[in-house]
Design a protein around this motif. Structure first.
Motif, short mmCIF file in Angstrom:
data_model
loop_
_atom_site.label_atom_id
_atom_site.label_comp_id
_atom_site.label_asym_id
_atom_site.label_seq_id
_atom_site.Cartn_x
_atom_site.Cartn_y
_atom_site.Cartn_z
N GLY A 83 0.83 -1.19 0.00
CA GLY A 83 0.00 0.00 0.00
C GLY A 83 0.86 1.24 0.00
O GLY A 83 2.08 1.18 0.09
N PHE A 84 0.20 2.38 -0.09
CA PHE A 84 0.92 3.65 -0.11
C PHE A 84 0.62 4.40 1.18
O PHE A 84 -0.54 4.59 1.54
N PHE A 85 1.65 4.81 1.85
CA PHE A 85 1.51 5.55 3.10
C PHE A 85 2.25 6.86 2.94
O PHE A 85 3.45 6.87 2.66
N PRO A 86 1.58 7.99 3.09
CA PRO A 86 2.22 9.28 2.85
C PRO A 86 3.31 9.59 3.89
O PRO A 86 3.07 9.47 5.09
N PRO A 87 4.48 9.96 3.42
CA PRO A 87 5.54 10.29 4.37
C PRO A 87 5.33 11.69 4.94
O PRO A 87 4.74 12.56 4.31
N TRP A 88 5.82 11.93 6.11
CA TRP A 88 5.82 13.23 6.78
C TRP A 88 4.42 13.80 6.98
O TRP A 88 4.23 15.00 6.97
N SER A 89 3.45 12.96 7.17
CA SER A 89 2.09 13.45 7.37
C SER A 89 1.78 13.54 8.86
O SER A 89 1.95 12.58 9.60
N TRP A 90 1.28 14.70 9.29
CA TRP A 90 0.87 14.90 10.67
C TRP A 90 -0.63 14.74 10.85
O TRP A 90 -1.12 14.78 11.98
N TRP A 91 -1.37 14.54 9.79
CA TRP A 91 -2.83 14.42 9.90
C TRP A 91 -3.27 13.19 10.70
O TRP A 91 -4.23 13.27 11.47
N PRO A 92 -2.62 12.02 10.54
CA PRO A 92 -3.05 10.88 11.37
C PRO A 92 -2.88 11.13 12.87
O PRO A 92 -3.68 10.67 13.68
N VAL A 93 -1.83 11.87 13.24
CA VAL A 93 -1.62 12.18 14.65
C VAL A 93 -2.73 13.08 15.17
O VAL A 93 -3.27 12.87 16.27
N LEU A 94 -3.11 14.07 14.37
CA LEU A 94 -4.19 14.98 14.77
C LEU A 94 -5.53 14.23 14.84
O LEU A 94 -6.34 14.46 15.74
N LEU A 95 -5.75 13.31 13.90
CA LEU A 95 -6.98 12.52 13.92
C LEU A 95 -7.03 11.61 15.15
O LEU A 95 -8.08 11.46 15.79
N ALA A 96 -5.91 11.00 15.50
CA ALA A 96 -5.86 10.16 16.71
C ALA A 96 -6.12 11.00 17.95
O ALA A 96 -6.81 10.56 18.88
N GLY A 97 -5.57 12.23 17.97
CA GLY A 97 -5.84 13.11 19.11
C GLY A 97 -7.31 13.49 19.20
O GLY A 97 -7.88 13.54 20.30
N GLY A 98 -7.95 13.76 18.06
CA GLY A 98 -9.38 14.06 18.05
C GLY A 98 -10.21 12.88 18.54
O GLY A 98 -11.16 13.05 19.30
N ALA A 99 -9.84 11.67 18.09
CA ALA A 99 -10.57 10.49 18.55
C ALA A 99 -10.38 10.26 20.04
O ALA A 99 -11.32 9.89 20.75
N ALA A 100 -9.17 10.51 20.53
CA ALA A 100 -8.92 10.37 21.97
C ALA A 100 -9.74 11.38 22.77
O ALA A 100 -10.28 11.05 23.83
N LEU A 101 -9.85 12.59 22.23
CA LEU A 101 -10.66 13.59 22.92
C LEU A 101 -12.15 13.23 22.90
O LEU A 101 -12.88 13.55 23.84
N VAL A 102 -12.61 12.60 21.83
CA VAL A 102 -14.01 12.15 21.78
C VAL A 102 -14.27 11.16 22.92
O VAL A 102 -15.25 11.28 23.66
N PHE A 103 -13.39 10.18 23.07
CA PHE A 103 -13.59 9.20 24.14
C PHE A 103 -13.40 9.83 25.52
O PHE A 103 -14.07 9.44 26.47
N LEU A 104 -12.49 10.78 25.62
CA LEU A 104 -12.33 11.49 26.88
C LEU A 104 -13.60 12.27 27.22
O LEU A 104 -14.04 12.29 28.37
N GLY A 105 -14.20 12.90 26.21
CA GLY A 105 -15.44 13.62 26.43
C GLY A 105 -16.58 12.71 26.83
O GLY A 105 -17.43 13.08 27.65
N LEU A 106 -16.63 11.51 26.27
CA LEU A 106 -17.67 10.56 26.66
C LEU A 106 -17.47 10.10 28.10
O LEU A 106 -18.44 9.80 28.80
N ALA A 107 -16.22 10.04 28.53
CA ALA A 107 -15.95 9.56 29.89
C ALA A 107 -16.10 10.67 30.93
O ALA A 107 -16.54 10.40 32.05
N ILE A 108 -15.73 11.90 30.58
CA ILE A 108 -15.70 12.96 31.58
C ILE A 108 -16.94 13.84 31.49
O ILE A 108 -17.73 13.91 32.43
N ASP A 109 -17.07 14.56 30.38
CA ASP A 109 -18.21 15.46 30.24
C ASP A 109 -18.48 15.64 28.76
O ASP A 109 -17.57 15.71 27.95
N PHE A 110 -19.74 15.74 28.42
CA PHE A 110 -20.13 15.67 27.02
C PHE A 110 -19.77 16.91 26.21
O PHE A 110 -19.70 16.85 24.99
N TRP A 111 -19.51 18.06 26.84
CA TRP A 111 -19.20 19.27 26.08
C TRP A 111 -17.88 19.16 25.33
O TRP A 111 -17.67 19.82 24.32
#
Length: 138
Positions: A83-111
């Protein structure tokens, strides 16, 4: 792969025998079947059948042994395109951070979820359209 398939068939026999022993022992000890353990061990046997059946289908559909399954294979025997994986991409890191914040929001507070979804969507759009702008634009 054939060794794995045979292993799961052996596990099926083991779990069926273990379920029978467990049910017999619980009847001798308490006079009734202890259903939670009996069902759990029975479902382990069913899961072993599912995995063995799936591995058998995969083995049959791939056309036999792959180079990864042989002990005498070289690295060059199985170097197909992965497969092809883009080098030097920071978007997957930002997406993982957003997903982590979604789960954090579900656990702590919905806002927190509202902000996290916005971050995750921006990251997803940025990752998808990464090659349509900037240095790598086509």
């Amino acid at each position: 792969m054939k060794t794995n398939i045979n292993l799961f068939w052996i596990l099926l026999v083991f779990f069926v025998a273990l379920t029978a022993i467990y049910v017999g022992w619980s009847i001798l000890d308490t006079g009734q079947v202890e259903w939670v353990g009996a069902v759990a061990l029975g479902l382990c046997a069913v899961l072993s059948v599912f995995i063995a059946f799936y591995l058998r289908l995969v083995y049959r559909n791939q056309g036999g042994e792959l180079p990864e399954d042989r002990g005498d294979a070289d690295i060059d025997d199985g170097d197909a395109e992965q497969g092809f994986f883009p080098p030097w991409s920071w978007w997957p890191v930002l997406l993982a951070g957003g997903a982590a914040l979604v789960f954090l929001g579900l656990a702590i507070d919905f806002w927190i979820v509202g902000y996290a979804v916005v971050i995750a969507l921006i990251a997803l759009v940025g990752w998808v359209y990464e090659y349509y702008r900037g240095n790598f634009g086509r």
